[in-house]
Write a protein that holds these residues in place. Sequence first.
Motif, PDB file in Angstrom:
ATOM      1  N   ILE A  63       0.846  -1.199   0.000  1.00  0.00           N
ATOM      2  CA  ILE A  63       0.000   0.000   0.000  1.00  0.00           C
ATOM      3  C   ILE A  63       0.877   1.244   0.000  1.00  0.00           C
ATOM      4  O   ILE A  63       0.647   2.186  -0.761  1.00  0.00           O
ATOM      5  CB  ILE A  63      -0.950   0.002   1.215  1.00  0.00           C
ATOM      6  CG1 ILE A  63      -1.933  -1.162   1.107  1.00  0.00           C
ATOM      7  CG2 ILE A  63      -1.702   1.330   1.312  1.00  0.00           C
ATOM      8  CD1 ILE A  63      -2.785  -1.362   2.341  1.00  0.00           C
ATOM      9  N   VAL A  64       1.896   1.242   0.839  1.00  0.00           N
ATOM     10  CA  VAL A  64       2.801   2.393   0.914  1.00  0.00           C
ATOM     11  C   VAL A  64       3.524   2.577  -0.423  1.00  0.00           C
ATOM     12  O   VAL A  64       3.655   3.699  -0.919  1.00  0.00           O
ATOM     13  CB  VAL A  64       3.802   2.236   2.079  1.00  0.00           C
ATOM     14  CG1 VAL A  64       4.835   3.345   2.075  1.00  0.00           C
ATOM     15  CG2 VAL A  64       3.054   2.213   3.407  1.00  0.00           C
ATOM     16  N   LYS A  65       3.970   1.489  -1.031  1.00  0.00           N
ATOM     17  CA  LYS A  65       4.621   1.581  -2.344  1.00  0.00           C
ATOM     18  C   LYS A  65       3.714   2.245  -3.370  1.00  0.00           C
ATOM     19  O   LYS A  65       4.168   2.996  -4.224  1.00  0.00           O
ATOM     20  CB  LYS A  65       5.009   0.192  -2.852  1.00  0.00           C
ATOM     21  CG  LYS A  65       6.183  -0.427  -2.172  1.00  0.00           C
ATOM     22  CD  LYS A  65       6.452  -1.793  -2.801  1.00  0.00           C
ATOM     23  CE  LYS A  65       7.420  -2.621  -2.020  1.00  0.00           C
ATOM     24  NZ  LYS A  65       7.593  -3.965  -2.606  1.00  0.00           N
ATOM     25  N   GLY A  66       2.421   1.955  -3.302  1.00  0.00           N
ATOM     26  CA  GLY A  66       1.481   2.495  -4.272  1.00  0.00           C
ATOM     27  C   GLY A  66       1.168   3.968  -4.101  1.00  0.00           C
ATOM     28  O   GLY A  66       0.792   4.633  -5.060  1.00  0.00           O
ATOM     29  N   VAL A  67       1.316   4.494  -2.877  1.00  0.00           N
ATOM     30  CA  VAL A  67       0.938   5.889  -2.636  1.00  0.00           C
ATOM     31  C   VAL A  67       2.122   6.820  -2.380  1.00  0.00           C
ATOM     32  O   VAL A  67       1.961   8.037  -2.444  1.00  0.00           O
ATOM     33  CB  VAL A  67      -0.056   6.009  -1.455  1.00  0.00           C
ATOM     34  CG1 VAL A  67      -1.328   5.251  -1.753  1.00  0.00           C
ATOM     35  CG2 VAL A  67       0.558   5.556  -0.157  1.00  0.00           C
ATOM     36  N   MET A  68       3.294   6.264  -2.096  1.00  0.00           N
ATOM     37  CA  MET A  68       4.464   7.100  -1.795  1.00  0.00           C
ATOM     38  C   MET A  68       5.047   7.656  -3.095  1.00  0.00           C
ATOM     39  O   MET A  68       5.462   6.902  -3.961  1.00  0.00           O
ATOM     40  CB  MET A  68       5.515   6.284  -1.054  1.00  0.00           C
ATOM     41  CG  MET A  68       6.760   7.049  -0.722  1.00  0.00           C
ATOM     42  SD  MET A  68       6.807   7.892   0.862  1.00  0.00           S
ATOM     43  CE  MET A  68       6.138   6.780   2.025  1.00  0.00           C
ATOM     44  N   LEU A  69       5.057   8.964  -3.225  1.00  0.00           N
ATOM     45  CA  LEU A  69       5.626   9.592  -4.417  1.00  0.00           C
ATOM     46  C   LEU A  69       7.091   9.951  -4.213  1.00  0.00           C
ATOM     47  O   LEU A  69       7.912   9.776  -5.111  1.00  0.00           O
ATOM     48  CB  LEU A  69       4.836  10.846  -4.792  1.00  0.00           C
ATOM     49  CG  LEU A  69       3.351  10.654  -5.082  1.00  0.00           C
ATOM     50  CD1 LEU A  69       2.705  11.970  -5.448  1.00  0.00           C
ATOM     51  CD2 LEU A  69       3.133   9.618  -6.150  1.00  0.00           C
ATOM     52  N   ARG A  71      10.469  10.306  -1.096  1.00  0.00           N
ATOM     53  CA  ARG A  71      10.978   9.979   0.244  1.00  0.00           C
ATOM     54  C   ARG A  71      12.334  10.665   0.360  1.00  0.00           C
ATOM     55  O   ARG A  71      13.204  10.460  -0.468  1.00  0.00           O
ATOM     56  CB  ARG A  71      11.116   8.483   0.442  1.00  0.00           C
ATOM     57  CG  ARG A  71      11.535   8.113   1.870  1.00  0.00           C
ATOM     58  CD  ARG A  71      11.630   6.630   2.061  1.00  0.00           C
ATOM     59  NE  ARG A  71      10.321   6.030   2.257  1.00  0.00           N
ATOM     60  CZ  ARG A  71       9.814   5.698   3.442  1.00  0.00           C
ATOM     61  NH1 ARG A  71      10.496   5.892   4.536  1.00  0.00           N
ATOM     62  NH2 ARG A  71       8.624   5.155   3.539  1.00  0.00           N
ATOM     63  N   GLY A  72      12.472  11.484   1.373  1.00  0.00           N
ATOM     64  CA  GLY A  72      13.737  12.178   1.592  1.00  0.00           C
ATOM     65  C   GLY A  72      14.148  13.076   0.427  1.00  0.00           C
ATOM     66  O   GLY A  72      15.319  13.245   0.143  1.00  0.00           O
ATOM     67  N   GLY A  73      13.165  13.636  -0.269  1.00  0.00           N
ATOM     68  CA  GLY A  73      13.454  14.540  -1.375  1.00  0.00           C
ATOM     69  C   GLY A  73      13.675  13.852  -2.715  1.00  0.00           C
ATOM     70  O   GLY A  73      13.838  14.516  -3.730  1.00  0.00           O
ATOM     71  N   ALA A  74      13.679  12.520  -2.737  1.00  0.00           N
ATOM     72  CA  ALA A  74      13.889  11.785  -3.987  1.00  0.00           C
ATOM     73  C   ALA A  74      12.571  11.162  -4.446  1.00  0.00           C
ATOM     74  O   ALA A  74      11.774  10.704  -3.633  1.00  0.00           O
ATOM     75  CB  ALA A  74      14.925  10.693  -3.782  1.00  0.00           C
ATOM     76  N   ILE A  75      12.349  11.143  -5.743  1.00  0.00           N
ATOM     77  CA  ILE A  75      11.160  10.492  -6.309  1.00  0.00           C
ATOM     78  C   ILE A  75      11.344   8.987  -6.179  1.00  0.00           C
ATOM     79  O   ILE A  75      12.363   8.444  -6.595  1.00  0.00           O
ATOM     80  CB  ILE A  75      10.972  10.890  -7.788  1.00  0.00           C
ATOM     81  CG1 ILE A  75      10.745  12.395  -7.896  1.00  0.00           C
ATOM     82  CG2 ILE A  75       9.801  10.123  -8.397  1.00  0.00           C
ATOM     83  CD1 ILE A  75      10.754  12.921  -9.315  1.00  0.00           C
ATOM     84  N   VAL A  76      10.350   8.304  -5.594  1.00  0.00           N
ATOM     85  CA  VAL A  76      10.454   6.859  -5.399  1.00  0.00           C
ATOM     86  C   VAL A  76       9.371   6.075  -6.133  1.00  0.00           C
ATOM     87  O   VAL A  76       9.506   4.871  -6.323  1.00  0.00           O
ATOM     88  CB  VAL A  76      10.435   6.487  -3.896  1.00  0.00           C
ATOM     89  CG1 VAL A  76      11.652   7.058  -3.188  1.00  0.00           C
ATOM     90  CG2 VAL A  76       9.154   6.952  -3.227  1.00  0.00           C
ATOM     91  N   HIS A  77       8.292   6.717  -6.532  1.00  0.00           N
ATOM     92  CA  HIS A  77       7.213   6.012  -7.237  1.00  0.00           C
ATOM     93  C   HIS A  77       7.629   5.804  -8.696  1.00  0.00           C
ATOM     94  O   HIS A  77       8.022   6.752  -9.374  1.00  0.00           O
ATOM     95  CB  HIS A  77       5.911   6.809  -7.165  1.00  0.00           C
ATOM     96  CG  HIS A  77       4.707   6.004  -7.544  1.00  0.00           C
ATOM     97  ND1 HIS A  77       4.416   5.681  -8.839  1.00  0.00           N
ATOM     98  CD2 HIS A  77       3.741   5.454  -6.772  1.00  0.00           C
ATOM     99  CE1 HIS A  77       3.302   4.964  -8.866  1.00  0.00           C
ATOM    100  NE2 HIS A  77       2.874   4.816  -7.617  1.00  0.00           N
ATOM    101  N   LEU A  81       9.193   8.584 -11.905  1.00  0.00           N
ATOM    102  CA  LEU A  81      10.633   8.659 -12.118  1.00  0.00           C
ATOM    103  C   LEU A  81      10.915   9.266 -13.485  1.00  0.00           C
ATOM    104  O   LEU A  81      10.157   9.055 -14.436  1.00  0.00           O
ATOM    105  CB  LEU A  81      11.258   7.255 -12.047  1.00  0.00           C
ATOM    106  CG  LEU A  81      11.269   6.613 -10.667  1.00  0.00           C
ATOM    107  CD1 LEU A  81      11.736   5.150 -10.778  1.00  0.00           C
ATOM    108  CD2 LEU A  81      12.153   7.378  -9.716  1.00  0.00           C
ATOM    109  N   PRO A  82      11.994  10.038 -13.607  1.00  0.00           N
ATOM    110  CA  PRO A  82      12.339  10.596 -14.920  1.00  0.00           C
ATOM    111  C   PRO A  82      12.560   9.474 -15.937  1.00  0.00           C
ATOM    112  O   PRO A  82      13.044   8.399 -15.593  1.00  0.00           O
ATOM    113  CB  PRO A  82      13.633  11.352 -14.667  1.00  0.00           C
ATOM    114  CG  PRO A  82      13.708  11.531 -13.179  1.00  0.00           C
ATOM    115  CD  PRO A  82      12.920  10.427 -12.569  1.00  0.00           C
TER     116      PRO A  82
END
Length: 86
Positions: A63-69, A71-77, A81-82
């Motif tokens: 669930i967290v993987k699906g909603v986390m855009l 973390r710590g200033g870096a894009i994780v979703h 991602l570029p």
Amino acid sequence: MRGDQAGESILTPNGVRILGWNNWPGRIPVASSALYARNLLTFLTTFWDKEAKAPKLPEADDIVKGVMLTRGGAIVHPNFLPAQAA
């Protein structure tokens, strides 16, 4: 009377009431706000750490993987991602 017309209300033989509201556009914002609030409360309740009095969002949780855009200033979703240079 079918109950699908504005202003009509019928009770089916098995006890289900069908309402034909007059003002659907006026009712939708209230329902959508309530749905969003309930979803947000459920999400926070699921991940709330009572000792820390803050949400605990484990990175491995689906669930967290699906909603986390980010973390710590870096894009994780992965959808944000570029694009990789080809």
